[in-house]
Design a protein around this motif. Structure first.
Motif, PDB file in Angstrom:
ATOM      1  N   ALA A  74      -1.813   2.565 -14.867  1.00 35.13           N
ATOM      2  CA  ALA A  74      -1.583   3.291 -13.620  1.00 35.13           C
ATOM      3  C   ALA A  74      -1.612   4.805 -13.859  1.00 35.13           C
ATOM      4  CB  ALA A  74      -0.252   2.878 -13.003  1.00 35.13           C
ATOM      5  N   GLU A  75      -1.023   5.247 -14.966  1.00 40.01           N
ATOM      6  CA  GLU A  75      -1.063   6.669 -15.299  1.00 40.01           C
ATOM      7  C   GLU A  75      -2.509   7.150 -15.430  1.00 40.01           C
ATOM      8  OE1 GLU A  75       2.897   7.736 -17.873  1.00 40.01           O
ATOM      9  OE2 GLU A  75       1.336   6.568 -18.897  1.00 40.01           O
ATOM     10  N   ARG A  76      -3.322   6.363 -16.116  1.00 37.15           N
ATOM     11  CA  ARG A  76      -4.722   6.748 -16.343  1.00 37.15           C
ATOM     12  C   ARG A  76      -5.523   6.734 -15.041  1.00 37.15           C
ATOM     13  NH1 ARG A  76      -8.268   9.906 -18.049  1.00 37.15           N
ATOM     14  NH2 ARG A  76     -10.199   9.028 -18.912  1.00 37.15           N
ATOM     15  N   LEU A  77      -5.347   5.695 -14.243  1.00 33.27           N
ATOM     16  CA  LEU A  77      -6.081   5.617 -12.982  1.00 33.27           C
ATOM     17  C   LEU A  77      -5.605   6.675 -11.987  1.00 33.27           C
ATOM     18  CD1 LEU A  77      -6.446   1.751 -12.545  1.00 33.27           C
ATOM     19  CD2 LEU A  77      -8.218   3.408 -13.111  1.00 33.27           C
ATOM     20  N   GLN A  78      -4.352   7.046 -12.084  1.00 33.74           N
ATOM     21  CA  GLN A  78      -3.861   8.149 -11.252  1.00 33.74           C
ATOM     22  C   GLN A  78      -4.597   9.438 -11.589  1.00 33.74           C
ATOM     23  OE1 GLN A  78      -0.235  10.041 -12.431  1.00 33.74           O
ATOM     24  NE2 GLN A  78       0.580  10.091 -10.330  1.00 33.74           N
ATOM     25  N   GLU A  79      -4.762   9.695 -12.879  1.00 33.66           N
ATOM     26  CA  GLU A  79      -5.483  10.891 -13.313  1.00 33.66           C
ATOM     27  C   GLU A  79      -6.921  10.903 -12.785  1.00 33.66           C
ATOM     28  OE1 GLU A  79      -5.353  10.795 -17.537  1.00 33.66           O
ATOM     29  OE2 GLU A  79      -3.197  11.185 -17.680  1.00 33.66           O
ATOM     30  N   LEU A  80      -7.500   9.707 -12.677  1.00 36.18           N
ATOM     31  CA  LEU A  80      -8.896   9.586 -12.253  1.00 36.18           C
ATOM     32  C   LEU A  80      -9.031   9.417 -10.744  1.00 36.18           C
ATOM     33  CD1 LEU A  80     -10.091   7.130 -15.063  1.00 36.18           C
ATOM     34  CD2 LEU A  80     -10.464   9.618 -14.945  1.00 36.18           C
ATOM     35  N   GLY A  81      -7.915   9.452 -10.032  1.00 40.59           N
ATOM     36  CA  GLY A  81      -7.957   9.290  -8.588  1.00 40.59           C
ATOM     37  C   GLY A  81      -8.287   7.879  -8.149  1.00 40.59           C
ATOM     38  N   ARG A  82      -7.967   6.886  -8.979  1.00 42.36           N
ATOM     39  CA  ARG A  82      -8.326   5.486  -8.687  1.00 42.36           C
ATOM     40  C   ARG A  82      -7.090   4.580  -8.636  1.00 42.36           C
ATOM     41  NH1 ARG A  82     -13.696   4.433 -10.173  1.00 42.36           N
ATOM     42  NH2 ARG A  82     -13.328   2.369  -9.260  1.00 42.36           N
ATOM     43  N   LEU A  83      -5.925   5.168  -8.452  1.00 43.59           N
ATOM     44  CA  LEU A  83      -4.690   4.384  -8.484  1.00 43.59           C
ATOM     45  C   LEU A  83      -4.657   3.322  -7.379  1.00 43.59           C
ATOM     46  CD1 LEU A  83      -1.884   3.926  -9.744  1.00 43.59           C
ATOM     47  CD2 LEU A  83      -0.988   5.710  -8.231  1.00 43.59           C
ATOM     48  N   ASP A  84      -5.273   3.614  -6.242  1.00 44.03           N
ATOM     49  CA  ASP A  84      -5.231   2.701  -5.108  1.00 44.03           C
ATOM     50  C   ASP A  84      -6.535   1.932  -4.918  1.00 44.03           C
ATOM     51  OD1 ASP A  84      -2.532   3.251  -4.155  1.00 44.03           O
ATOM     52  OD2 ASP A  84      -3.292   5.235  -3.597  1.00 44.03           O
ATOM     53  N   SER A  85      -7.268   1.711  -6.013  1.00 47.37           N
ATOM     54  CA  SER A  85      -8.491   0.899  -5.935  1.00 47.37           C
ATOM     55  C   SER A  85      -8.158  -0.489  -5.414  1.00 47.37           C
ATOM     56  CB  SER A  85      -9.132   0.781  -7.325  1.00 47.37           C
ATOM     57  OG  SER A  85      -9.571   2.037  -7.782  1.00 47.37           O
ATOM     58  N   LYS A  86      -9.078  -1.040  -4.614  1.00 44.57           N
ATOM     59  CA  LYS A  86      -8.837  -2.350  -3.999  1.00 44.57           C
ATOM     60  C   LYS A  86      -9.712  -3.425  -4.624  1.00 44.57           C
ATOM     61  CE  LYS A  86      -7.249  -0.818   0.551  1.00 44.57           C
ATOM     62  NZ  LYS A  86      -7.385  -1.035   2.017  1.00 44.57           N
ATOM     63  N   GLU A  87      -9.153  -4.644  -4.703  1.00 41.66           N
ATOM     64  CA  GLU A  87      -9.935  -5.788  -5.146  1.00 41.66           C
ATOM     65  C   GLU A  87     -10.581  -6.460  -3.940  1.00 41.66           C
ATOM     66  OE1 GLU A  87      -7.937  -7.755  -3.270  1.00 41.66           O
ATOM     67  OE2 GLU A  87      -7.224  -9.196  -4.756  1.00 41.66           O
ATOM     68  N   HIS A  88     -11.182  -7.633  -4.119  1.00 39.26           N
ATOM     69  CA  HIS A  88     -12.018  -8.224  -3.073  1.00 39.26           C
ATOM     70  C   HIS A  88     -11.252  -8.628  -1.819  1.00 39.26           C
ATOM     71  CE1 HIS A  88     -10.363 -11.843  -4.882  1.00 39.26           C
ATOM     72  NE2 HIS A  88     -10.951 -12.615  -3.978  1.00 39.26           N
ATOM     73  N   LYS A  89      -9.942  -8.797  -1.897  1.00 39.30           N
ATOM     74  CA  LYS A  89      -9.149  -9.113  -0.711  1.00 39.30           C
ATOM     75  C   LYS A  89      -8.472  -7.870  -0.130  1.00 39.30           C
ATOM     76  CE  LYS A  89      -8.220 -13.947  -1.891  1.00 39.30           C
ATOM     77  NZ  LYS A  89      -7.174 -14.968  -2.147  1.00 39.30           N
ATOM     78  N   GLY A  90      -8.889  -6.719  -0.642  1.00 40.72           N
ATOM     79  CA  GLY A  90      -8.361  -5.468  -0.115  1.00 40.72           C
ATOM     80  C   GLY A  90      -7.013  -5.072  -0.667  1.00 40.72           C
ATOM     81  N   LYS A  91      -6.571  -5.728  -1.721  1.00 42.14           N
ATOM     82  CA  LYS A  91      -5.254  -5.435  -2.273  1.00 42.14           C
ATOM     83  C   LYS A  91      -5.337  -4.354  -3.349  1.00 42.14           C
ATOM     84  CE  LYS A  91      -2.608  -9.652  -1.411  1.00 42.14           C
ATOM     85  NZ  LYS A  91      -3.450 -10.153  -0.325  1.00 42.14           N
TER      86      LYS A  91
END
Length: 301
Positions: A74-91
């Protein structure tokens, strides 16, 4: 597709809390440092990789309850602006954490800035999901955050609808009621109506013949209980709905509860019917019509 390199990491273990929840308020700092080094060793493509279901490394660690690895990811994806990436059901990972009943990871993600307003493809927010599945620990983590209600069902309505399934879970009655009390305090008052049909939580509980919830709602300290009980959903009061419970074992008891708390048997629906008009015919209907504490005799006109 070959398994992701992080998919074989051992699941972090901890003492078991209520409802089988692994509850560890403090992270294992040595394991967190190990996880950070592992995540930092990945290049951008591997860090942001999503599998055929759209899951990122964060989704996977979160679903498995691997808190330290989830935090590092989560720390890494936050840095990359991808913390709220969604999977196929939108989660997002936050929604996955809620669904997986992982309150510590929910708290971690919120602390790192996960968007609490995000919805899945069904329009369900984190609070809707927590209410639907009946996870009190996750509900309590939410704390003072404000959750937008973007679907026609409020979280309280979701909780009522799912209560029958929740009753089968290995949770005490007191625990379920604590969950509902928290929900009432955190979200909306009982007089909230679902947008599509105008039903309140009481309408839904009565319609389901759920006497436990009916009794629970009628015990709440509302400023005008009588007005609440006589609210209409497409013309029907809760008493109309109770009168229509022809196959429910609790019909008579629910009618009695509603009447003792101020339900008005003279109110008419859109078809000009009073509750007594909706009772079943025959001996059972007559018993309910004239029963002690449930008598609707003289109300039909």
């Amino acid at each position: 597709m070959s398994p992701a390199p992080w998919d074989s990491e051992p699941r972090a273990q901890g003492p078991t809390g209520p409802c089988g929840l692994q509850f560890r308020p403090r992270m294992d700092m040595a394991k967190l440092e190990e996880a950070r080094l592992f995540i930092q060793s990945m290049d951008y493509r591997r860090t942001t990789w999503q599998d055929d279901d759209g899951d990122t490394i964060l989704h996977i660690y979160t679903a498995k309850g691997q808190r330290e690895y989830a935090f590092a990811a989560a720390e890494r994806l936050q840095e990359l602006g991808r913390l709220d990436s969604k999977e196929h059901k939108g989660k997002t990972a936050l929604l996955v954490a809620v669904t997986a009943n992982q309150p510590e990871i929910v708290q971690d993600l919120l602390s790192l800035g996960a968007d609490i307003s995000m919805c899945d493809i069904k329009g369900q927010t984190a609070l809707h999901l927590a209410a639907t599945y009946g996870f009190p620990e996750v509900m309590q983590v939410r704390g003072r955050e404000r959750m937008p209600l973007s679907t026609c069902l409020t979280p309280l309505h979701c909780a009522v609808i799912s209560h029958g399934a929740t009753m089968k879970a290995p949770t005490s009655v007191q625990g379920r009621h604590t969950w509902l009390v928290s929900l009432c305090q955190l979200v909306l008052s009982l007089i909230s109506q679902e947008i599509k049909s105008n039903k309140t939580a009481l309408h839904l509980a009565v319609k389901d013949g759920n006497i436990q919830l009916v009794h629970f709602f009628l015990k709440q300290p509302l400023p005008d209980m009588q007005a609440f009980i006589n609210m209409k959903a497409h013309g029907h009061t809760a008493l109309h709905m109770a009168a229509g419970l022809h196959t429910s074992l609790h019909q008579e008891d629910i009618i009695r509860l509603l009447l003792t708390r101020g339900a008005d048997p003279s109110v008419r629906n859109l078809e000009n019917d009073q509750p007594a008009h909706l009772l079943q015919s025959g001996e059972q209907g007559e018993k309910v019509r004239r029963g002690r504490g449930t008598s609707l005799v003289g109300e039909c006109s």
